[in-house]
Design a protein around this motif. Structure first.
Motif, PDB file in Angstrom:
ATOM      1  N   LEU A  53      77.605 -52.324  92.586  1.00  0.00           N
ATOM      2  CA  LEU A  53      78.969 -52.356  92.169  1.00  0.00           C
ATOM      3  C   LEU A  53      79.162 -50.849  91.697  1.00  0.00           C
ATOM      4  O   LEU A  53      79.845 -50.713  90.564  1.00  0.00           O
ATOM      5  CB  LEU A  53      79.448 -53.325  91.186  1.00  0.00           C
ATOM      6  N   GLU A  54      78.382 -49.907  92.005  1.00  0.00           N
ATOM      7  CA  GLU A  54      78.656 -48.604  91.546  1.00  0.00           C
ATOM      8  C   GLU A  54      79.199 -47.493  92.715  1.00  0.00           C
ATOM      9  O   GLU A  54      79.505 -46.351  92.376  1.00  0.00           O
ATOM     10  CB  GLU A  54      77.473 -47.896  91.113  1.00  0.00           C
ATOM     11  N   LEU A  55      79.952 -48.161  93.795  1.00  0.00           N
ATOM     12  CA  LEU A  55      79.994 -47.247  94.635  1.00  0.00           C
ATOM     13  C   LEU A  55      81.527 -46.347  94.335  1.00  0.00           C
ATOM     14  O   LEU A  55      81.688 -45.302  95.023  1.00  0.00           O
ATOM     15  CB  LEU A  55      80.679 -48.009  95.927  1.00  0.00           C
ATOM     16  N   ASN A  56      82.407 -47.049  93.499  1.00  0.00           N
ATOM     17  CA  ASN A  56      83.737 -46.607  93.126  1.00  0.00           C
ATOM     18  C   ASN A  56      83.309 -45.722  91.770  1.00  0.00           C
ATOM     19  O   ASN A  56      84.433 -45.330  91.169  1.00  0.00           O
ATOM     20  CB  ASN A  56      84.726 -47.308  93.315  1.00  0.00           C
ATOM     21  N   SER A  85      69.868 -36.536 102.930  1.00  0.00           N
ATOM     22  CA  SER A  85      69.770 -37.555 102.278  1.00  0.00           C
ATOM     23  C   SER A  85      69.816 -38.869 102.809  1.00  0.00           C
ATOM     24  O   SER A  85      70.459 -39.031 104.035  1.00  0.00           O
ATOM     25  CB  SER A  85      70.451 -37.649 100.805  1.00  0.00           C
ATOM     26  N   SER A  86      69.616 -40.152 102.262  1.00  0.00           N
ATOM     27  CA  SER A  86      69.829 -41.255 103.013  1.00  0.00           C
ATOM     28  C   SER A  86      71.171 -42.117 102.913  1.00  0.00           C
ATOM     29  O   SER A  86      71.383 -42.623 101.716  1.00  0.00           O
ATOM     30  CB  SER A  86      68.659 -42.464 102.606  1.00  0.00           C
ATOM     31  N   THR A  87      72.081 -41.838 103.577  1.00  0.00           N
ATOM     32  CA  THR A  87      73.240 -42.727 103.594  1.00  0.00           C
ATOM     33  C   THR A  87      72.908 -44.118 103.507  1.00  0.00           C
ATOM     34  O   THR A  87      73.821 -44.828 102.659  1.00  0.00           O
ATOM     35  CB  THR A  87      74.142 -42.501 104.664  1.00  0.00           C
ATOM     36  N   ALA A  88      71.964 -44.640 104.135  1.00  0.00           N
ATOM     37  CA  ALA A  88      71.516 -46.162 104.386  1.00  0.00           C
ATOM     38  C   ALA A  88      71.349 -46.612 102.967  1.00  0.00           C
ATOM     39  O   ALA A  88      71.905 -47.522 102.435  1.00  0.00           O
ATOM     40  CB  ALA A  88      70.789 -46.399 105.337  1.00  0.00           C
ATOM     41  N   ILE A  89      70.250 -46.044 102.444  1.00  0.00           N
ATOM     42  CA  ILE A  89      69.894 -46.387 101.197  1.00  0.00           C
ATOM     43  C   ILE A  89      70.841 -46.356 100.268  1.00  0.00           C
ATOM     44  O   ILE A  89      70.949 -47.244  99.173  1.00  0.00           O
ATOM     45  CB  ILE A  89      68.466 -45.557 100.840  1.00  0.00           C
ATOM     46  N   VAL A  90      71.420 -45.284  99.778  1.00  0.00           N
ATOM     47  CA  VAL A  90      71.912 -44.849  98.875  1.00  0.00           C
ATOM     48  C   VAL A  90      73.515 -45.678  98.751  1.00  0.00           C
ATOM     49  O   VAL A  90      73.921 -46.331  97.913  1.00  0.00           O
ATOM     50  CB  VAL A  90      72.599 -43.394  99.041  1.00  0.00           C
ATOM     51  N   THR A  91      74.046 -45.940  99.987  1.00  0.00           N
ATOM     52  CA  THR A  91      75.393 -46.709  99.999  1.00  0.00           C
ATOM     53  C   THR A  91      74.950 -48.064  99.872  1.00  0.00           C
ATOM     54  O   THR A  91      75.924 -48.887  99.263  1.00  0.00           O
ATOM     55  CB  THR A  91      76.202 -46.440 101.094  1.00  0.00           C
ATOM     56  N   LYS A  92      74.021 -48.493 100.397  1.00  0.00           N
ATOM     57  CA  LYS A  92      73.669 -49.974 100.343  1.00  0.00           C
ATOM     58  C   LYS A  92      73.181 -50.370  98.940  1.00  0.00           C
ATOM     59  O   LYS A  92      73.895 -51.429  98.250  1.00  0.00           O
ATOM     60  CB  LYS A  92      72.356 -50.223 101.169  1.00  0.00           C
ATOM     61  N   GLN A  93      72.714 -49.619  98.216  1.00  0.00           N
ATOM     62  CA  GLN A  93      72.003 -49.959  96.843  1.00  0.00           C
ATOM     63  C   GLN A  93      73.353 -49.734  95.993  1.00  0.00           C
ATOM     64  O   GLN A  93      73.497 -50.716  95.073  1.00  0.00           O
ATOM     65  CB  GLN A  93      71.086 -48.799  96.489  1.00  0.00           C
ATOM     66  N   LEU A  94      73.987 -48.629  95.980  1.00  0.00           N
ATOM     67  CA  LEU A  94      75.332 -48.614  95.214  1.00  0.00           C
ATOM     68  C   LEU A  94      76.265 -49.764  95.278  1.00  0.00           C
ATOM     69  O   LEU A  94      77.017 -50.229  94.374  1.00  0.00           O
ATOM     70  CB  LEU A  94      76.245 -47.170  95.491  1.00  0.00           C
ATOM     71  N   SER A  95      76.352 -50.020  96.721  1.00  0.00           N
ATOM     72  CA  SER A  95      77.135 -51.325  96.859  1.00  0.00           C
ATOM     73  C   SER A  95      76.785 -52.616  96.240  1.00  0.00           C
ATOM     74  O   SER A  95      77.550 -53.371  95.731  1.00  0.00           O
ATOM     75  CB  SER A  95      77.661 -51.496  98.245  1.00  0.00           C
ATOM     76  N   GLU A  96      75.349 -52.780  96.269  1.00  0.00           N
ATOM     77  CA  GLU A  96      74.814 -54.124  95.562  1.00  0.00           C
ATOM     78  C   GLU A  96      74.889 -53.895  94.046  1.00  0.00           C
ATOM     79  O   GLU A  96      75.192 -54.773  93.428  1.00  0.00           O
ATOM     80  CB  GLU A  96      73.364 -54.155  96.010  1.00  0.00           C
TER      81      GLU A  96
END
Length: 660
Positions: free
Chosen positions: A138-141, A125-136
């Motif tokens: 505020l769902e990373l944690n 899967s796309s680490t770049a898309i998932v983590t960037k979108q989750l970070s924006e």
């Protein structure tokens, strides 16, 4: 078309700025904008920029910096605690998805070795898309964010042996598979130990010395040096650049400089990550894809659906509830950027046929294009899915709710059991008032119900749910969530069945206050305005204003529907047409020059109320007069404080200055 390097950079920057600005304006994911830029300027589009190895290598630093910032969020103790999710859940996902995709590819006539690589590519899967979108967002944690990142970490680690396996499967290796794999694992372990030791013995003292120098420039340079040095070390060991950056981030995440490091590295991450997606778009050959477009779309849809279902099932099997399991499946349903790396290597090794590679490549891009929309709406999709899933159990849900409220009289119905709803419930329970709560988040309902709270899964806008909650016997209904559309639906239901029932409504601000009151809300509590009032009360108390006077002021403001506090100066914040800020009243000042149309006219003459604009104050000679009389004649140099919506204020200003 050959263009100088500087011209290429300027061209990419100009088109990216225009495209991303448009995508932001229409609330579309910027990642999609970068992909379109790459398609437009790449060799298969206008042809202004060639897709070279150097360009792709430079763009890979976007993923490097992204993995570094992810590492900052995950300390070593945290990684050890998450080993079950990373290796258990992540390993199961890669094996299950890869095995299924391999079997299907083999059944379709693809060679077994090639089918294994197809399975491996589609498992990522796309680490770049998932983590960037989750970070924006505020769902990373969040629960689903951590589950998703755990699986992504294993996927990124799994790329290392896959890079060794591909040449062997292609027949380019002269030795068996076991020795190269063992060598790669030993290298990874050695690099891990070296970076961990350096982080423990060198990085913390180094950053302490850098911090003493009090130089922001030196601090940023050191962060870049550490990040790129760790990436270089893993690259020289035959591993991925991103792995070294992740380990370096994980080490620095243990220090007290973590937040400053994250802020310093963010601009580099965003720029290079944007370039990465531009280079991905450059590889799309739209003309060659047209004849096989149906296969591309079919594979992309199958990838998103099947992969999402596999992840959902695995997360559920580990004991997680349906909502985070579904949301994790939505997060990781796309193909990934490391899939492009494996695909390139497979095509260079002639392991995959060209047409198969094109279909895979295009399908991964389509899935990645759809992914930001899915991730952005993962919560909404999870609620709809859980609602549909529970439809067959609806009779049982309504029965359980009716049974619990059967003996309740003069109770409170709380619609929405988030933080505010739970706090209200505790307050009612403390004072001995009975209540029942309704919510559509299955995780909240399950955990709160297990803790003994009277909360049930149910949509409060449905009459049968309200009836089961004992609406006919309730004393008050509280709407504790921010969703305006849902609040209006519930108010209409309440007006149908019990129009006399008091209803307390919470809102984020006063934008829809009048509309909610007209729909039947007894009291509307706008958070932003109420917080100002409470803070003002505390301020007056500190200024030794008598408590009785403060209470009187606050009561009068509430009785006047917060009129004193509702208008304010908004500054240069953008207008969000989707969320109604553009239609919210605000304050705006206009200074009248000598030749202004309004000079020597009275406020009444100007008929500003025709534009739904009012003059709240006039400042003249340094003296401010509140609520000026309609017959006040305006003079040159007057400063008018106007209240109205942005659109009406703009027209009113034109009238005051130019007469039209």
């Amino acid at each position: 078309m050959n263009i100088h390097t500087l011209q290429i950079i300027l061209l990419l920057l100009a088109i990216a700025v225009i495209t991303v600005t448009l995508f932001r304006r229409f609330h579309l994911p910027p990642i999609l904008g970068y992909l379109i830029v790459g398609i437009l300027v790449g060799p298969f589009g206008i042809g202004w920029v060639a897709s070279t190895e150097d360009t792709r290598f430079l763009a890979e630093f976007g993923v490097v910096f992204l993995l570094f910032t992810i590492g900052l969020e995950f300390s070593l103790p945290q990684m050890i605690a998450m080993k079950g999710s990373v290796f258990g859940l992540g390993g199961s996902q890669v094996l299950a998805t890869g095995a299924l995709a391999t079997g299907i590819a083999w059944a379709l006539g693809i060679d077994l070795n090639a089918a294994i690589i197809v399975g491996a590519i589609l498992a990522l899967s796309s680490t770049a898309i998932v983590t960037k979108q989750l970070s924006e967002q505020l769902e990373l944690n969040s629960e689903h964010g951590r589950l998703g990142v755990s699986i992504l970490l294993f996927q990124d680690l799994a790329v290392i042996p896959l890079l060794v396996v591909i040449p062997i499967l292609a027949g380019t290796g002269d030795q068996g598979m076991a020795v190269p794999l063992l060598l790669a694992l030993l290298k990874a372990a050695l690099v891990f130990v070296v970076i961990m030791a350096a982080g423990h013995w060198l990085l913390r003292p180094l950053f302490h010395e850098i911090a003493r120098a009090r130089s922001a420039e030196l601090f940023t340079l050191t962060v870049l040096l550490v990040t790129l040095a760790a990436a270089w070390l893993t690259h020289e060991a035959g591993l991925s650049l991103a792995l070294g950056a992740f380990l370096a981030g994980m080490m620095l995440g243990e220090t007290e400089f973590r937040h400053q490091i994250e802020a310093d590295i963010r601009p580099f991450q965003d720029v290079f990550l944007g370039l990465f997606f531009v280079t991905v778009g450059m590889r799309v050959d739209l003309l060659s894809l047209l004849p096989i477009l149906h296969w591309v779309l079919l594979l992309a849809a199958a990838l998103i659906l099947v992969k999402g279902v596999i992840i959902l099932g695995l997360v559920r099997a580990t004991g997680n509830s349906m909502s985070p399991a579904f949301r994790t499946g939505v997060l990781l349903a796309q193909g990934g950027e490391f899939g492009f790396v494996l695909l390139d290597l497979s095509l260079e090794s002639s392991l995959l046929p060209g047409p198969v590679g094109q279909i895979l490549f295009a399908s991964i891009i389509v899935s990645m294009t759809a992914s930001p929309f899915l991730i952005r709406n993962n919560g909404r999709l999870a609620k709809q899915f859980c609602t549909l899933r529970n439809f067959s159990d609806e009779v049982q849900i309504i029965g359980d709710l009716a049974e619990e409220t059967e003996q309740m009289e003069q109770h409170v119905i709380i619609c929405g059991y988030g933080r505010i709803g739970q706090n209200l419930g505790r307050l009612l329970d403390h004072e001995g008032f009975p209540y029942v709560a309704l919510d559509l988040d299955p995780t909240i309902v399950r955990e709160a119900h297990e803790a003994g709270d009277p909360v049930h899964f149910g949509d409060a806008s449905r009459s049968e749910i309200l009836d089961a909650a004992g609406l006919s016997r309730a004393s008050v209904v509280v709407l504790s969530f921010e969703d305006h559309a849902s609040a209006m639906k519930i108010l209409h239901r309440l007006q149908e069945f019990r129009p006399e029932l008091p209803v307390l409504v919470r809102t984020r601000d006063d934008t829809h206050m009048d509309e909610l009151e007209a729909a039947g809300a007894t009291e509307v509590m706008p958070e932003a305005v109420e917080a100002s009032l409470m803070m003002g009360g505390q301020l007056l108390l500190l200024l030794k204003v008598p408590g009785s006077r403060i209470f009187k002021i606050m009561r009068e403001i509430r009785e006047n529907h917060y009129k004193l506090l509702r208008d304010f100066f908004h500054g240069e914040e953008p207008l969000d047409m989707e969320h109604d800020e553009a239609f919210q009243e605000r304050l705006h000042t206009v200074t009248l020059p000598k030749k202004a149309f309004a000079v020597d006219h009275t406020i009444e003459d100007l008929h500003l109320w025709d534009w739904e604009v009012s003059v709240t104050a006039v400042r003249r000679g340094g003296i401010r007069g509140e609520t000026p009389a309609p017959e006040t004649r305006l003079q040159s140099g007057d400063v008018l404080v106007l209240a109205g919506t942005p659109k009406h204020l703009e027209r009113a200003e034109g009238l005051l200055l130019y007469g039209h």
